[in-house]
Design a protein around this motif. Structure first.
Motif, PDB file in Angstrom:
ATOM      1  N   ASP A  54      22.746   1.811  47.029  1.00  0.00           N
ATOM      2  CA  ASP A  54      22.459   1.491  48.432  1.00  0.00           C
ATOM      3  C   ASP A  54      21.015   1.783  48.817  1.00  0.00           C
ATOM      4  O   ASP A  54      20.572   1.406  49.901  1.00  0.00           O
ATOM      5  N   LYS A 103      27.512   4.104  44.499  1.00  0.00           N
ATOM      6  CA  LYS A 103      27.159   3.493  45.783  1.00  0.00           C
ATOM      7  C   LYS A 103      25.968   4.191  46.428  1.00  0.00           C
ATOM      8  O   LYS A 103      25.086   3.541  47.004  1.00  0.00           O
ATOM      9  N   PHE A 151      32.377  -3.191  42.343  1.00  0.00           N
ATOM     10  CA  PHE A 151      30.983  -3.642  42.254  1.00  0.00           C
ATOM     11  C   PHE A 151      30.776  -5.051  41.685  1.00  0.00           C
ATOM     12  O   PHE A 151      29.642  -5.543  41.692  1.00  0.00           O
TER      13      PHE A 151
END
Length: 629
Positions: free
Chosen positions: A423, A419, A453
Motif C-alpha cells: 500500500d 498489504k 492479491f
C-alpha cells in the motif's frame, strides 16, 4: 581539545566533524578513554556483504550452501567456476523417503554425545525403549531459539524431555554433520578426489529478520563445527534467505514456476521489474522487495520484515485442537509419556500440511495414544462434540475446511504484512509476489494469498519451493555482490561525546577531562544510518581519530540500534546496545597528536574493521562482538 579530522567513503564524499567516542561504564579496560571521532557513514551493521567477500569464491573450488531451516535442512553445491550444475542431495532413502531436505532434528545420548541428525535422529528417537527416552536429548525446531530473544554464546536449549544442553553444542554438531555429509558427497562426485577444506566456500542461510547477534551465533557455531578456523574467516558467507530465494527465482524460465506469469521472460532479462519475495519457512516468514538492475543484479526496495508466522504455527494449532479432543488429561499424559510417538505423528501431519491437494486429511492414530484414550472411554466418544474431525477405523479424518482453520494465524499475518508494504506509494510498480520456502508448498497458503492479491499482482511459486533458498545461496556464494544495495531495517549509530553545550545538553551528562579540564557531554547517540535508508554494498567508511586523553592506550566503540529515526542520547528508551569492540593505541609518546585510522566494512553478521595506529604503523582486524552485550 580534540582535533578535527577528515573521513572518506568510497563514493569520494568528505565531511569534517568533531566528536569523541565514549566508554561504557559496564565494560572496563586499562586506561580506557574516549576518542575524537569524525562521524559520517551511509552504511550500518547487519546490512550488506563485506567488500572482502567479492573475491572469496574465486579462491575456492567448490561453493556449498547450507539451508539450515527450522523444520528441515539441506544443502546444495557447485563448482565455484560456474553454476551450470548446482547439485542437490536427497535424504531419507534408507527410511523409505526421498526428499530434498531432512528434518532439523538432532539426538544426543545420555553422555551428551552426538549420535544422529535428520531422519536418522527421528527414527532412532522413535525406537528408543520407553525407559531410555528420558535419558537422551532430542532437539527439534531449535532454530527458533535464535529469533525474538536475547542471543548469547552460553545460552541453553531445552530438549523434548526438558533436559538442557548448550545451544552452541546443538547448533555446532548439526553444522558439523552437514559439513561431513557434504564433504563425503563432494568427494564421491569428484571421483574420490580428496577435497581440501580450504578449497570450499561455505554459505549458511539465515532469516533476514534475525538480529546481528543471531547471525554471529551461526558464524560461531560454524567455527566450532570446523567449517572455518576463525571468526574473521572469509570462507564463510552468511546469506539472507529471501535474497537467496530471489537470486534463484530471477533466473528461472516461466516453466520453473507452479503458476504462470504474464510473460515468458526470465525476471533477470527484464531490468526495472519489481517483485516481493515471501520466504515461508517452518519458523519465520521473511518479506523483502527487489528490483532487477540493468546488470541483472538486485536492489532492495523495502527493509526486510516478517515474523514468527511459519508452518510451525499450523502445527501448534493442530496440537491445541488435539488437546481439546483428547481431554480428561489424555493428551497431556501422551505428551509426557510418549514423546517419540508424538514426534512421528507431527512429522506425518507436516507432510499433509504441505500437500497440494484440497481434500480431507487422514492421520494414523498411534497405538499409545489410542491405548491411553481407551482407558478413559471408547475412543470414538472423544470425537462426538468435535467439529471438522471424525474417528474413522484407527484414523483421524480432518476435513479440508478444518485444516484451513489451522492456517488462519499465519495467513492473516502474512496478508496484513504484505498489504502494509504494497500500500506504500513507493511500491506502486511491484508486479509480482513470489512465494518460496517449504511452507509455500501448501496449497492452502497459496490459495489464500492468491485470493487476497491476484487481481493486482501475479502470484508465483517455484516448482522447487523448498530448494530455492539453498540453490540461490550457491549463486550468492559465487557472487556476493549480486545484491548491490539494501535497506536498513533499523537506525544504527555510536555512543559518542561532544563539546558540552549547556543550551542543549543535560547537565547530568557533563564530564571534565582530568588532563586539561576539557568539558564535554558524554552518552550522545550519533546516527550512522537511518531506518529505511538505502545502502550500497561498496560504500566503505574511513575514519581518522585523535585521542581525547594524552595517555590513553585503547578505546571502546559501542554500537546501538533503534527503530526510531534518531535519538539524542544512547540510553533513551528504544535504543539497544548491539555490539562493541576495543581499539588499541599502545604508543602514547605523541599524546593527543596521535592518529588512529579505522576502515570499516559492514558485513551480514558483524562489523569488520581494520584499525591502524599511525604512530606505531600497526594494523589490526577488529570484530564487533554482538554476543556478549
Amino acid at each position: 581539545r580534540c582535533n578535527s579530522a577528515t573521513q572518506r567513503v568510497s563514493a569520494g564524499q568528505r565531511r569534517v566533524a568533531e566528536a569523541q567516542l565514549s566508554t561504557l561504564p559496564s565494560l572496563s579496560a586499562h586506561n580506557l578513554s574516549p576518542l575524537s571521532l569524525p562521524l559520517y557513514s551511509a552504511v550500518a551493521p547487519g546490512l550488506c556483504t563485506s567488500v572482502l567477500l567479492s573475491a572469496m569464491a574465486s579462491s575456492s573450488v567448490f561453493v556449498v550452501s547450507i539451508d539450515f531451516g527450522t523444520s528441515y535442512s539441506g544443502y546444495c553445491y557447485s563448482l565455484a567456476s560456474g553454476t551450470d550444475q548446482i547439485r542437490q542431495v536427497y535424504w531419507g532413502m534408507e527410511h523409505g523417503y526421498k526428499t530434498p531436505k531432512t528434518p532439523t532434528c538432532i539426538l544426543f545420548n545420555q553422555n551428551q554425545e552426538f549420535k544422529k541428525f535428520g531422519y536418522d535422529a527421528v527414527m532412532k528417537y522413535k525406537n528408543l525403549p520407553p525407559g531410555e527416552v528420558d535419558k537422551w536429548y532430542f532437539f527439534q525446531n531449535f532454530k527458533m531459539s535464535l529469533y525474538d530473544r536475547k542471543v548469547t554464546s552460553d545460552m541453553m536449549l531445552e530438549a523434548s524431555n526438558g533436559k538442557t544442553l548448550p545451544a552452541l553444542l546443538v547448533f555446532a554438531e548439526s553444522l558439523r554433520y552437514m559439513e561431513q555429509h557434504a564433504m563425503k558427497n563432494i568427494q564421491e562426485a569428484s571421483f574420490n578426489t580428496v577435497c581440501d577444506p580450504e578449497e570450499i566456500t561455505w554459505v549458511i542461510t539465515v532469516p533476514a529478520i534475525w538480529t546481528a547477534a543471531a547471525k554471529q551465533f551461526m558464524r560461531l557455531a560454524a567455527k566450532e563445527a570446523g567449517l572455518i578456523s576463525d571468526m574473521t574467516s572469509e570462507k564463510l558467507i552468511i546469506a539472507l534467505e529471501p535474497e537467496a530465494a530471489s537470486l534463484w527465482c530471477k533466473q528461472l524460465p516461466q516453466e520453473g514456476f507452479l503458476t504462470e506469469g504474464s510473460n515468458s521472460k526470465k525476471f533477470e532479462d527484464s531490468p526495472g521489474i519489481q517483485y516481493v519475495v515471501v520466504d515461508c519457512g517452518g519458523g519465520t516468514v521473511d518479506i523483502t522487495v527487489h528490483e532487477i538492475q540493468e546488470d541483472c543484479c538486485l536492489k532492495e526496495l523495502h527493509k526486510a520484515s516478517g515474523g514468527g508466522w511459519g508452518g510451525n504455527r499450523v502445527d501448534e494449532n493442530f496440537i491445541a485442537f488435539l488437546r481439546e479432543i483428547f481431554d480428561d488429561g489424555v493428551w497431556d499424559e501422551y505428551v509426557e509419556t510418549c514423546p517419540s510417538e508424538l514426534q512421528q505423528m507431527m512429522y506425518n501431519f507436516g507432510l499433509q500440511k504441505c500437500s497440494s491437494d484440497r481434500e480431507a486429511v487422514y492421520l494414523h492414530c498411534y497405538y499409545r495414544l489410542t491405548t491411553l484414550a481407551e482407558k478413559k472411554k471408547e475412543i470414538s466418544q472423544f470425537f462426538k462434540k468435535a467439529e471438522g474431525v471424525t474417528w474413522c477405523d484407527g484414523m483421524i479424518m480432518i476435513t479440508f475446511e478444518k485444516m484451513k482453520s489451522f492456517f488462519e494465524y499465519s495467513i492473516k499475518n502474512i496478508i496484513v504484512a504484505l498489504k502494509e508494504i504494497l500500500d506504500k506509494p513507493e511500491m506502486a510498480k511491484v508486479q509480482y509476489i513470489l512465494l518460496v520456502g517449504g511452507f509455500a508448498s501448501s496449497v492452502i497458503l497459496r490459495d489464500e494469498v492468491r485470493k487476497a492479491f491476484s487481481k493486482k499482482y501475479h502470484i508465483l511459486c517455484p516448482l522447487e519451493a523448498q530448494l530455492a533458498i539453498a540453490k540461490g545461496a550457491v549463486l550468492f556464494g559465487i557472487n556476493p555482490e549480486v545484491v548491490t544495495s539494501r535497506i536498513s531495517a533499523r537506525t544504527y549509530g555510536l555512543r559518542v561525546s561532544r563539546d558540552f553545550d549547556p543550551a542543549i545538553h543535560d547537565i547530568r551528562n557533563r564530564r571534565v577531562s582530568k588532563a586539561d579540564g576539557y568539558v564535554y557531554c558524554e552518552g550522545l547517540f550519533q546516527k550512522l544510518v537511518g531506518v529505511g535508508e538505502s545502502v550500497s554494498i561498496n560504500e566503505v567508511a574511513h575514519y581518522d581519530f585523535t585521542p581525547t586523553e594524552p595517555d590513553q592506550t585503547c578505546a571502546l566503540f559501542a554500537f546501538y540500534s533503534t527503530e526510531k529515526q534518531d535519538a539524542m542520547y544512547a540510553d533513551e528508551e528504544g535504543l539497544e546496545l548491539v555490539g562493541s569492540c576495543t581499539v588499541p593505541m599502545p604508543d602514547t609518546k605523541l599524546g593527543r597528536k596521535r592518529k588512529l585510522n579505522l576502515d570499516i566494512k559492514f558485513g551480514l553478521t558483524e562489523f569488520k574493521a581494520t584499525a591502524t595506529d599511525v604512530t606505531s604503523k600497526q594494523s589490526r582486524i577488529i570484530t564487533i562482538d554482538f554476543l556478549s552485550v
